[in-house]
Design a protein around this motif. Sequence first.
Motif, mmCIF file in Angstrom:
data_model
loop_
_atom_site.group_PDB
_atom_site.id
_atom_site.type_symbol
_atom_site.label_atom_id
_atom_site.label_comp_id
_atom_site.label_asym_id
_atom_site.label_seq_id
_atom_site.Cartn_x
_atom_site.Cartn_y
_atom_site.Cartn_z
ATOM 1 N N CYS A 1 3.767 -19.556 3.076
ATOM 2 C CA CYS A 1 4.079 -18.267 2.448
ATOM 3 C C CYS A 1 2.806 -17.647 1.874
ATOM 4 N N LEU A 2 1.973 -18.454 1.224
ATOM 5 C CA LEU A 2 0.724 -17.926 0.671
ATOM 6 C C LEU A 2 -0.181 -17.396 1.780
ATOM 7 N N PHE A 3 -0.240 -18.092 2.923
ATOM 8 C CA PHE A 3 -1.026 -17.594 4.059
ATOM 9 C C PHE A 3 -0.468 -16.266 4.562
ATOM 10 N N PHE A 4 0.854 -16.163 4.629
ATOM 11 C CA PHE A 4 1.488 -14.932 5.093
ATOM 12 C C PHE A 4 1.129 -13.766 4.168
ATOM 13 N N LEU A 5 1.192 -14.009 2.866
ATOM 14 C CA LEU A 5 0.839 -12.966 1.904
ATOM 15 C C LEU A 5 -0.653 -12.637 1.978
ATOM 16 N N ALA A 6 -1.489 -13.643 2.190
ATOM 17 C CA ALA A 6 -2.932 -13.391 2.308
ATOM 18 C C ALA A 6 -3.226 -12.507 3.508
ATOM 19 N N ALA A 7 -2.483 -12.687 4.588
ATOM 20 C CA ALA A 7 -2.696 -11.882 5.801
ATOM 21 C C ALA A 7 -2.251 -10.436 5.599
ATOM 22 N N ALA A 8 -1.452 -10.174 4.558
ATOM 23 C CA ALA A 8 -0.987 -8.811 4.285
ATOM 24 C C ALA A 8 -2.073 -7.951 3.638
ATOM 25 N N ASP A 9 -3.220 -8.554 3.332
ATOM 26 C CA ASP A 9 -4.371 -7.831 2.780
ATOM 27 C C ASP A 9 -4.019 -6.975 1.565
ATOM 28 N N GLY A 10 -3.268 -7.552 0.638
ATOM 29 C CA GLY A 10 -2.952 -6.862 -0.606
ATOM 30 C C GLY A 10 -1.853 -5.829 -0.522
ATOM 31 N N GLN A 11 -1.266 -5.630 0.655
ATOM 32 C CA GLN A 11 -0.216 -4.629 0.820
ATOM 33 C C GLN A 11 1.115 -5.087 0.237
ATOM 34 N N GLY A 12 1.302 -6.386 0.109
ATOM 35 C CA GLY A 12 2.567 -6.911 -0.374
ATOM 36 C C GLY A 12 3.600 -6.943 0.733
ATOM 37 N N VAL A 13 4.524 -7.863 0.609
ATOM 38 C CA VAL A 13 5.617 -7.991 1.575
ATOM 39 C C VAL A 13 6.911 -8.190 0.806
ATOM 40 N N THR A 14 8.002 -7.850 1.433
ATOM 41 C CA THR A 14 9.300 -8.030 0.786
ATOM 42 C C THR A 14 9.740 -9.483 0.918
ATOM 43 N N PRO A 15 10.587 -9.938 0.014
ATOM 44 C CA PRO A 15 11.150 -11.287 0.168
ATOM 45 C C PRO A 15 11.870 -11.446 1.514
ATOM 46 N N LYS A 16 12.509 -10.386 1.974
ATOM 47 C CA LYS A 16 13.191 -10.459 3.269
ATOM 48 C C LYS A 16 12.193 -10.743 4.393
ATOM 49 N N GLN A 17 11.038 -10.090 4.367
ATOM 50 C CA GLN A 17 10.012 -10.341 5.382
ATOM 51 C C GLN A 17 9.523 -11.788 5.324
ATOM 52 N N VAL A 18 9.357 -12.313 4.115
ATOM 53 C CA VAL A 18 8.947 -13.710 3.952
ATOM 54 C C VAL A 18 10.001 -14.630 4.565
ATOM 55 N N GLY A 19 11.265 -14.394 4.238
ATOM 56 C CA GLY A 19 12.345 -15.224 4.767
ATOM 57 C C GLY A 19 12.424 -15.181 6.281
ATOM 58 N N GLU A 20 12.249 -13.997 6.863
ATOM 59 C CA GLU A 20 12.276 -13.877 8.325
ATOM 60 C C GLU A 20 11.094 -14.603 8.949
ATOM 61 N N TYR A 21 9.923 -14.440 8.357
ATOM 62 C CA TYR A 21 8.724 -15.082 8.896
ATOM 63 C C TYR A 21 8.848 -16.607 8.863
ATOM 64 N N LEU A 22 9.327 -17.138 7.741
ATOM 65 C CA LEU A 22 9.433 -18.583 7.581
ATOM 66 C C LEU A 22 10.764 -19.140 8.094
ATOM 67 N N GLU A 23 11.634 -18.249 8.576
ATOM 68 C CA GLU A 23 12.956 -18.628 9.085
ATOM 69 C C GLU A 23 13.767 -19.387 8.030
#
Length: 186
Positions: free
Chosen positions: A66-88
């Motif tokens: 999850c931290l890697f996913f957020l780091a790749a967002a380059d400070g834009q932020g992501v929704t919890p839903k996007q995190v859940g979908e990414y990590l299944e």
Amino acid sequence: MTDTTPVLPTRLPPAPVSPTVSVPEPSPDTDLAALLTAFRLLQVQHARVMHHESAVRGLHATDSRCLFFLAAADGQGVTPKQVGEYLELSTGATTSLVDRLEQHGHIDRRPNPGDRRSVLLHLTPTGSAVAQEIGAVWAGAFRDAVAPGDRARLTGVLERLGAALDRRSGTPGRDDDVETDVAAGV
């Protein structure tokens, strides 16, 4: 007194002869088998390193992803839903993950300017540091194992492999995730 000396036969059978083993010339199938074995071993080692590096920091491997996913967002932020979908993850598991990372001080929730009903997740400086520290393990391994002149070629091979797996997975829309993992250094 009885003699207990063992009685050996006067004639021993011949020793077995090792069979002649011929090693076949490498074929595309044996090369493919070796490649698959190497890939499986890489997956095992990747999982071990992810588990170890996460545990050292009091995290689960999913927390680090999850931290890697957020780091790749380059400070834009992501929704919890996007995190859940990414990590299944289920919504409940996503909520637990976000709560856990927030309690560790690695992420914070900010209002989503595009949707007042939701929040965006952002890395804190400590979350960013964790992602960088763990990512440095992979960067060091690549630096040790892949000569600078081979890196662009290997990047192309890994991208094509990711795309080929995506096409065969039956899961639509996973190309972005592959690019995100690559961008995050995982």
